[in-house]
Scaffold this motif. Structure first.
Motif, PDB file in Angstrom:
ATOM      1  N   SER A   1       0.807  -1.121   0.038  1.00 35.67           N
ATOM      2  CA  SER A   1      -0.007   0.003  -0.091  1.00 35.67           C
ATOM      3  C   SER A   1       0.972   1.166   0.041  1.00 35.67           C
ATOM      4  O   SER A   1       0.286   2.409  -0.197  1.00 35.67           O
ATOM      5  CB  SER A   1      -1.047   0.017   1.190  1.00 35.67           C
ATOM      6  OG  SER A   1      -0.340  -0.079   2.231  1.00 35.67           O
TER       7      SER A   1
ATOM      8  N   THR B   1       3.139   1.998  -1.933  1.00 36.85           N
ATOM      9  CA  THR B   1       3.483   2.685  -3.388  1.00 36.85           C
ATOM     10  C   THR B   1       2.090   3.455  -3.782  1.00 36.85           C
ATOM     11  O   THR B   1       2.346   3.905  -4.941  1.00 36.85           O
ATOM     12  CB  THR B   1       3.428   1.299  -4.173  1.00 36.85           C
ATOM     13  OG1 THR B   1       2.421   0.508  -4.111  1.00 36.85           O
ATOM     14  CG2 THR B   1       4.698   0.421  -3.720  1.00 36.85           C
ATOM     15  N   TYR B   2       1.157   3.488  -3.070  1.00 37.57           N
ATOM     16  CA  TYR B   2       0.130   4.323  -3.563  1.00 37.57           C
ATOM     17  C   TYR B   2      -0.173   5.640  -2.877  1.00 37.57           C
ATOM     18  O   TYR B   2      -0.258   5.529  -1.628  1.00 37.57           O
ATOM     19  CB  TYR B   2      -1.298   3.432  -3.547  1.00 37.57           C
ATOM     20  CG  TYR B   2      -1.132   2.135  -4.519  1.00 37.57           C
ATOM     21  CD1 TYR B   2      -1.598   2.174  -5.697  1.00 37.57           C
ATOM     22  CD2 TYR B   2      -0.563   1.028  -3.967  1.00 37.57           C
ATOM     23  CE1 TYR B   2      -1.635   1.120  -6.637  1.00 37.57           C
ATOM     24  CE2 TYR B   2      -0.477  -0.181  -4.965  1.00 37.57           C
ATOM     25  CZ  TYR B   2      -1.226  -0.111  -5.991  1.00 37.57           C
ATOM     26  OH  TYR B   2      -1.155  -1.115  -6.882  1.00 37.57           O
TER      27      TYR B   2
ATOM     28  N   GLY C   1       2.321   8.346  -0.537  1.00 36.43           N
ATOM     29  CA  GLY C   1       2.610   6.945  -0.162  1.00 36.43           C
ATOM     30  C   GLY C   1       3.429   6.597   1.212  1.00 36.43           C
ATOM     31  O   GLY C   1       2.812   5.635   1.931  1.00 36.43           O
TER      32      GLY C   1
ATOM     33  N   ALA D   1      -7.030   6.271  -5.153  1.00 39.77           N
ATOM     34  CA  ALA D   1      -5.533   5.627  -5.053  1.00 39.77           C
ATOM     35  C   ALA D   1      -4.932   5.813  -6.398  1.00 39.77           C
ATOM     36  O   ALA D   1      -5.547   5.568  -7.580  1.00 39.77           O
ATOM     37  CB  ALA D   1      -5.415   4.242  -4.510  1.00 39.77           C
ATOM     38  N   ARG D   2      -3.682   5.941  -6.464  1.00 38.27           N
ATOM     39  CA  ARG D   2      -2.875   6.093  -7.629  1.00 38.27           C
ATOM     40  C   ARG D   2      -1.406   5.632  -7.430  1.00 38.27           C
ATOM     41  O   ARG D   2      -1.037   5.788  -6.107  1.00 38.27           O
ATOM     42  CB  ARG D   2      -2.847   7.484  -8.328  1.00 38.27           C
ATOM     43  CG  ARG D   2      -2.211   8.631  -7.429  1.00 38.27           C
ATOM     44  CD  ARG D   2      -2.256  10.118  -7.936  1.00 38.27           C
ATOM     45  NE  ARG D   2      -1.388  10.031  -8.908  1.00 38.27           N
ATOM     46  CZ  ARG D   2      -1.162  11.480  -9.756  1.00 38.27           C
ATOM     47  NH1 ARG D   2      -1.723  12.368  -8.912  1.00 38.27           N
ATOM     48  NH2 ARG D   2      -0.458  11.467 -10.624  1.00 38.27           N
ATOM     49  N   ARG D   3      -1.055   4.643  -8.278  1.00 43.88           N
ATOM     50  CA  ARG D   3       0.278   4.232  -7.880  1.00 43.88           C
ATOM     51  C   ARG D   3       1.474   5.429  -8.342  1.00 43.88           C
ATOM     52  O   ARG D   3       1.419   6.015  -9.429  1.00 43.88           O
ATOM     53  CB  ARG D   3       0.623   3.267  -8.900  1.00 43.88           C
ATOM     54  CG  ARG D   3       1.614   2.438  -8.515  1.00 43.88           C
ATOM     55  CD  ARG D   3       2.370   1.126  -9.144  1.00 43.88           C
ATOM     56  NE  ARG D   3       3.239   0.283  -8.742  1.00 43.88           N
ATOM     57  CZ  ARG D   3       4.540   0.382  -9.010  1.00 43.88           C
ATOM     58  NH1 ARG D   3       4.853   1.319  -9.939  1.00 43.88           N
ATOM     59  NH2 ARG D   3       5.397  -0.248  -8.628  1.00 43.88           N
TER      60      ARG D   3
ATOM     61  N   TYR E   1      -6.415   9.523 -10.679  1.00 41.16           N
ATOM     62  CA  TYR E   1      -6.514   8.351  -9.516  1.00 41.16           C
ATOM     63  C   TYR E   1      -7.240   7.277 -10.232  1.00 41.16           C
ATOM     64  O   TYR E   1      -8.373   7.274 -10.719  1.00 41.16           O
ATOM     65  CB  TYR E   1      -7.346   8.669  -8.335  1.00 41.16           C
ATOM     66  CG  TYR E   1      -6.729   9.657  -7.691  1.00 41.16           C
ATOM     67  CD1 TYR E   1      -5.898   9.580  -6.689  1.00 41.16           C
ATOM     68  CD2 TYR E   1      -6.624  11.258  -8.043  1.00 41.16           C
ATOM     69  CE1 TYR E   1      -5.006  10.453  -5.989  1.00 41.16           C
ATOM     70  CE2 TYR E   1      -6.062  12.149  -7.480  1.00 41.16           C
ATOM     71  CZ  TYR E   1      -5.140  11.691  -6.543  1.00 41.16           C
ATOM     72  OH  TYR E   1      -4.572  12.778  -5.737  1.00 41.16           O
TER      73      TYR E   1
ATOM     74  N   TYR F   1      -8.074   4.115  -8.980  1.00 40.88           N
ATOM     75  CA  TYR F   1      -8.919   3.275  -8.127  1.00 40.88           C
ATOM     76  C   TYR F   1      -9.776   4.121  -7.154  1.00 40.88           C
ATOM     77  O   TYR F   1      -9.084   4.945  -6.579  1.00 40.88           O
ATOM     78  CB  TYR F   1      -7.948   2.184  -7.322  1.00 40.88           C
ATOM     79  CG  TYR F   1      -6.954   1.411  -8.136  1.00 40.88           C
ATOM     80  CD1 TYR F   1      -7.331   0.370  -8.956  1.00 40.88           C
ATOM     81  CD2 TYR F   1      -5.514   1.829  -8.208  1.00 40.88           C
ATOM     82  CE1 TYR F   1      -6.494  -0.264  -9.782  1.00 40.88           C
ATOM     83  CE2 TYR F   1      -4.770   1.358  -9.030  1.00 40.88           C
ATOM     84  CZ  TYR F   1      -5.169   0.285  -9.710  1.00 40.88           C
ATOM     85  OH  TYR F   1      -4.121  -0.456 -10.430  1.00 40.88           O
TER      86      TYR F   1
END
Length: 128
Positions: free
Chosen positions: A29, A31-32, A53, A98-100, A115, A117
């Motif tokens: 998590s 990484t997001y 992150g 969320a975004r990586r 984003y 997710y």
């Protein structure tokens, strides 16, 4: 696929506090980057807060700055938004997104399209 689930919404009176949380599925998590948005029916989705992150960088919309505090616990795969001194105009459905992203700094944090997710949202209602 990453899945997000919000919880903690409810009905409160003006001046009260409420916390909402967002649990992220899967591993890594950290990484997001995460953000909170809110939306009222018939209105455009509004940026509320951002957290990197690592949790080291947080950014807030002017409308909530000084009242809302974002945090995260990556060991629990959970992001939190503590909302204090709530106002009726804070009433909305609150969504986490969320975004990586590995960096702590980004300039396009308020853009919903960035984003990948999204959670289903949780209703927050503040009565006068």
């Amino acid at each position: 696929q990453v899945q997000l689930v919000e919880s903690g919404g409810g009905l409160v009176q003006a001046g009260d506090s409420l916390s909402v949380s967002c649990t992220v599925s899967g591993r890594s998590s950290s990484t997001y980057a995460m953000a909170w948005f809110r939306q009222v029916p018939g209105k455009e989705r509004e940026f509320v807060s951002y957290i990197s992150g690592s949790g080291r960088n947080t950014i807030y919309a002017d409308s909530v700055k000084g009242r809302f505090t974002g945090s995260r616990d990556n060991a629990k795969n959970t992001v939190y938004l503590q909302m204090n001194s709530l106002k009726p105009e804070d009433t909305a459905v609150y969504y986490c997104a969320a975004r990586r992203l590995l960096t702590d700094y980004v300039s396009d944090y308020p853009q919903a399209i960035k984003y990948a997710y999204w959670g289903q949202g949780t209703q927050v209602t503040v009565s006068s």
